[in-house]
Design a protein around this motif. Structure first.
Motif, PDB file in Angstrom:
ATOM      1  N   PHE A   1       0.850  -1.187   0.000  1.00 15.38           N
ATOM      2  CA  PHE A   1       0.000   0.000   0.000  1.00 15.38           C
ATOM      3  C   PHE A   1       0.890   1.242   0.000  1.00 15.38           C
ATOM      4  O   PHE A   1       1.856   1.316   0.742  1.00 15.38           O
ATOM      5  N   THR A   2       0.577   2.232  -0.849  1.00 13.71           N
ATOM      6  CA  THR A   2       1.454   3.390  -0.997  1.00 13.71           C
ATOM      7  C   THR A   2       1.367   4.377   0.167  1.00 13.71           C
ATOM      8  O   THR A   2       2.254   5.212   0.328  1.00 13.71           O
ATOM      9  N   GLY A   3       0.295   4.278   0.974  1.00  9.56           N
ATOM     10  CA  GLY A   3       0.066   5.285   2.014  1.00  9.56           C
ATOM     11  C   GLY A   3       1.185   5.365   3.044  1.00  9.56           C
ATOM     12  O   GLY A   3       1.696   6.449   3.322  1.00  9.56           O
TER      13      GLY A   3
ATOM     14  N   VAL B   1       6.964   8.360  14.119  1.00  9.55           N
ATOM     15  CA  VAL B   1       6.653   7.158  14.886  1.00  9.55           C
ATOM     16  C   VAL B   1       5.920   6.228  13.911  1.00  9.55           C
ATOM     17  O   VAL B   1       4.734   6.395  13.674  1.00  9.55           O
ATOM     18  N   PRO B   2       6.623   5.248  13.344  1.00 15.59           N
ATOM     19  CA  PRO B   2       5.997   4.426  12.300  1.00 15.59           C
ATOM     20  C   PRO B   2       5.174   3.291  12.896  1.00 15.59           C
ATOM     21  O   PRO B   2       5.545   2.125  12.811  1.00 15.59           O
ATOM     22  N   VAL B   3       4.044   3.629  13.483  1.00 15.69           N
ATOM     23  CA  VAL B   3       3.246   2.653  14.227  1.00 15.69           C
ATOM     24  C   VAL B   3       2.547   1.660  13.293  1.00 15.69           C
ATOM     25  O   VAL B   3       2.286   0.532  13.665  1.00 15.69           O
ATOM     26  N   ALA B   4       2.242   2.098  12.088  1.00 19.25           N
ATOM     27  CA  ALA B   4       1.461   1.315  11.121  1.00 19.25           C
ATOM     28  C   ALA B   4       0.069   1.043  11.692  1.00 19.25           C
ATOM     29  O   ALA B   4      -0.301   1.624  12.710  1.00 19.25           O
ATOM     30  N   GLY B   5      -0.703   0.182  11.038  1.00 13.85           N
ATOM     31  CA  GLY B   5      -2.097   0.007  11.461  1.00 13.85           C
ATOM     32  C   GLY B   5      -2.249  -1.004  12.585  1.00 13.85           C
ATOM     33  O   GLY B   5      -1.305  -1.683  12.969  1.00 13.85           O
ATOM     34  N   GLY B   6      -3.458  -1.092  13.116  1.00 15.36           N
ATOM     35  CA  GLY B   6      -3.807  -2.148  14.062  1.00 15.36           C
ATOM     36  C   GLY B   6      -3.486  -1.845  15.515  1.00 15.36           C
ATOM     37  O   GLY B   6      -2.809  -0.872  15.821  1.00 15.36           O
TER      38      GLY B   6
ATOM     39  N   VAL C   1      -1.203  10.791  11.084  1.00 15.73           N
ATOM     40  CA  VAL C   1      -1.401  10.410   9.690  1.00 15.73           C
ATOM     41  C   VAL C   1      -2.079   9.051   9.653  1.00 15.73           C
ATOM     42  O   VAL C   1      -1.567   8.088  10.220  1.00 15.73           O
ATOM     43  N   CYS C   2      -3.263   8.987   9.062  1.00 17.25           N
ATOM     44  CA  CYS C   2      -3.974   7.712   8.932  1.00 17.25           C
ATOM     45  C   CYS C   2      -5.188   7.931   8.020  1.00 17.25           C
ATOM     46  O   CYS C   2      -5.336   8.993   7.433  1.00 17.25           O
ATOM     47  N   THR C   3      -6.034   6.914   7.901  1.00 22.31           N
ATOM     48  CA  THR C   3      -7.263   7.109   7.135  1.00 22.31           C
ATOM     49  C   THR C   3      -8.243   7.868   8.039  1.00 22.31           C
ATOM     50  O   THR C   3      -8.186   7.746   9.259  1.00 22.31           O
ATOM     51  N   PRO C   4      -9.147   8.645   7.461  1.00 25.92           N
ATOM     52  CA  PRO C   4     -10.084   9.413   8.297  1.00 25.92           C
ATOM     53  C   PRO C   4     -10.940   8.528   9.195  1.00 25.92           C
ATOM     54  O   PRO C   4     -11.205   8.885  10.346  1.00 25.92           O
ATOM     55  N   SER C   5     -11.349   7.365   8.704  1.00 20.55           N
ATOM     56  CA  SER C   5     -12.194   6.522   9.558  1.00 20.55           C
ATOM     57  C   SER C   5     -11.375   5.963  10.717  1.00 20.55           C
ATOM     58  O   SER C   5     -11.901   5.782  11.814  1.00 20.55           O
ATOM     59  N   TYR C   6     -10.071   5.736  10.482  1.00 19.29           N
ATOM     60  CA  TYR C   6      -9.253   5.231  11.584  1.00 19.29           C
ATOM     61  C   TYR C   6      -9.019   6.320  12.631  1.00 19.29           C
ATOM     62  O   TYR C   6      -8.941   6.027  13.824  1.00 19.29           O
TER      63      TYR C   6
ATOM     64  N   GLY D   1      -3.745  16.798  11.565  1.00 22.64           N
ATOM     65  CA  GLY D   1      -3.591  15.478  10.959  1.00 22.64           C
ATOM     66  C   GLY D   1      -3.792  15.540   9.459  1.00 22.64           C
ATOM     67  O   GLY D   1      -4.480  16.420   8.943  1.00 22.64           O
ATOM     68  N   HIS D   2      -3.115  14.608   8.780  1.00 24.51           N
ATOM     69  CA  HIS D   2      -3.300  14.466   7.332  1.00 24.51           C
ATOM     70  C   HIS D   2      -4.009  13.149   7.082  1.00 24.51           C
ATOM     71  O   HIS D   2      -3.503  12.095   7.475  1.00 24.51           O
TER      72      HIS D   2
END
Ligand SMILES: [Zn+2]
Lengths: 442, 147
Positions: free
Chosen positions: A143-145, A161-166, A184-189, A212-213
């Motif tokens: 995923f490019t994000g 801080v490269p936490v990534a998802g989850g 930085v994340c998806t808006p729903s997250y 946030g972006h």
């Protein structure tokens, strides 16, 4: 913790006067067509269209170029669109195939430099400074994000801080303990993080985040208001797709009234999805991008299926790149009822305005006689169910009124029980069109 | 004085009415009275049962949207003008009568028992005092229907 972000520009190219930008675009377009022509796919497509790089004399000649679709990319799986030797590949990303095969995109070293610079543009436009710390909750991987934003933040020189998802509870702990300034994340997250923070007894507004972006999925202005309220931050929108380059295709400035397209690297068109003719500025159409500088995998007139509008009026920030609106829907989901274009997002907007209506719906379109008939089945919320018929009829009438005022079309509104319409993990099937052969679309 | 009525949301599709009736039947819960209000697109089913809590539980477990509301059980003499007298009590009171349906009716020479859904049941009961009608207790209402 809302702090006024300072306005800075990452790349002077963002301020290029339009006439100079046009000259640069024309020169780059010729080069891009030549590079694309190296691939068997574009070589054949260009000769079918009867266009050679030397035929590109003005930017209007763009319309003579062949269109590229997602299916074309799938047909050349995995790397059939590669325009450089394999040894020059610096990175491969991909998009998950929601329907069948995934598609891959390749980057040269120069492409990587361009890409990180484009992400730096919108990050800085939103206020990122080298002394900031950024919490990245995007997935890393194909995923490019994740990597796209990560590289942009590195270019600016800010901390990551490269936490990534989850593991959201852990994300909440890190946000509280490491005190990042930016999310930085998806808006729903982002909303999910706020929810989990609250559920575990914390106040998401008390975090140190100031802005946030958000990107990676379509979202609404209502969601922006909610994110800003829930997290006490400013929320910025950015846009991109892997086939074009990933995040960085466009992003918001402090004016937050549209996303400036990086027009020195991409030409953008807004076309009617059926006729492929340009729509007037301000009208919703499908965005089509042509890469101007990409080496490894140039794309000519790539159909994004994303519906948005373009605004060429000057922006107070001074950037000259045309601004695109939020993505309001997907052209695959758009449908025509009695000659009028309707987007599922319009129905969503209407339902959001009506208290008591859940944002879960299905639209069925049929043509029993000569006229199209659209039935919108809307779930009610249990707490809004009333034993009084007039209340329920009033609810239905409010939905009817809002849908009519937004779409200009009268549809039949049916109220259905909560959860009656089912939920899918992936893309929800919102539109069932009985007029088409096979009886289904979307 | 008040009876608890269960209202169910019904979708406009075949079998929508059958499901709740079947669920209650399987649970051995008797429907003492019902009324159905519908439009072309959806309906509302109102039910009177004795074991309200259990009925609500089994219906919700079956996926029904259920709402409990209070209704007033009123005994009306089974003679011409009986109903008109009752309605006269509300006139000019500002009290809105939402709807009305029978719990027991049709036994010649006896009284009928009607269920009234009003905004304020207490106020309605007070207005009915001294009329030819009588507001029944919960037990009296169930007795009238033989439950
Ligand atoms: Zn701007």
């Amino acid at each position: 913790m809302m702090t006024p972000a300072e306005s800075r520009v990452w790349d002077p190219a963002e301020l290029l006067p339009r006439d100079r930008l046009a000259l640069l675009q024309l020169e780059r377009l010729r080069g891009s067509v030549a590079r694309a022509g190296i691939t068997p796919f574009y070589d054949a497509a260009l000769s079918r269209a009867g266009v050679a790089p030397a035929d590109i004399r003005t930017l209007d000649d763009l319309q003579r170029l062949p269109i590229t679709t997602k299916d074309d990319l799938r047909a050349h799986y995995p790397l059939g669109m590669l325009a450089v030797p394999r040894s020059e590949i610096a990175r491969i990303h991909g998009s998950s195939g929601t329907t069948g095969k995934p598609t891959f995109v390749a980057y040269s070293h120069a492409d990587m430099q361009v890409w990180s610079g484009l992400c730096a543009r919108f990050l800085v436009a939103g206020g990122l400074r080298p002394d900031h710390l950024v919490h990245v909750a995007f997935g890393y991987g194909l995923f490019t994000g994740g990597f796209g934003l990560h590289q942009g933040i590195e270019r600016v020189g800010a901390g990551i801080v490269p936490v990534a998802g989850g593991n959201t509870p852990r994300q909440v702990t890190l946000l509280a303990d490491l005190r990042p300034d930016v999310l930085v994340c998806t808006p729903s997250y982002a909303l999910h993080i706020a929810e989990v923070a609250r559920a575990t007894g914390g106040d998401p507004r008390a975090l140190w985040l100031s802005y946030g972006h958000f990107g990676g999925e379509p979202w609404t202005e209502e969601m922006r208001v909610e994110i800003e309220r829930e997290l006490g931050i400013q929320a910025f929108n950015n846009y991109g797709l892997s086939e074009v380059i990933g995040p960085g295709v466009s992003g918001e400035c402090l004016a937050r009234s549209g996303m400036h397209v990086a027009e020195d690297h991409f030409l953008v068109e807004c076309l009617d999805p059926w006729t492929l003719e340009p729509v007037p500025d301000g009208d919703v159409g499908e965005l089509v991008f042509t890469s101007l500088t990409k080496e490894a995998m140039p794309v000519l007139r790539y159909r994004t299926r994303d519906l948005a509008s373009l605004d060429r009026s000057p922006c107070p920030c001074g950037r000259t790149g045309v601004r695109m609106s939020r993505v309001v829907g997907r052209s695959d989901d758009m449908f025509i009822v009695r000659g009028v274009n309707v987007f599922p997002s319009q129905i969503e907007e209407a339902l959001l305005r009506v208290e008591g209506a859940a944002p879960h719906y299905v639209i069925e379109i049929a043509r029993p006689g000569t006229l199209d008939e659209a039935v919108v089945r809307v779930e009610i919320r249990p707490r809004d169910f009333s034993d009084e018929m007039r209340q329920m009829v009033a609810l239905r009438d409010r939905i009817d009124h809002e849908i009519h005022s937004i779409t200009g079309i009268r549809m039949t509104i049916e109220l259905v029980a909560p959860n009656a319409l089912g939920r899918s993990e992936g893309k929800a099937r919102r539109v069932i069109d009985h007029r088409r052969a096979g009886g289904a679309a979307g | 004085m008040k009876l608890t009525q269960l209202s169910l949301f019904l979708e406009n599709r075949p079998g929508a009415l059958r499901l709740p009736c079947q669920v209650l039947g399987q649970a051995g819960i008797d429907i003492l009275s019902l009324s159905l209000a519908d439009t072309q697109q959806f309906g509302i089913l109102r039910l009177i049962v004795k074991d309200v809590e259990r009925a609500r539980k089994v219906l919700e477990e079956a996926g029904c949207v259920v709402k409990a509301t209070d209704v007033l059980a009123v005994e009306v003499p089974d003679r011409a003008g009986g109903l008109a007298d009752m309605l006269g009590a509300f006139e000019g009171s500002g009290l809105a009568l939402e709807y009305i349906y029978p719990l027991v009716a049709g036994h010649r020479g006896k009284t009928a028992v009607l269920l009234l859904r009003v905004e304020e049941p207490e106020k309605a009961a007070a207005l009915l005092a001294g009329r030819t009608v009588r507001v029944l207790s919960r037990e009296e209402a169930f007795e009238a229907v033989g439950a």
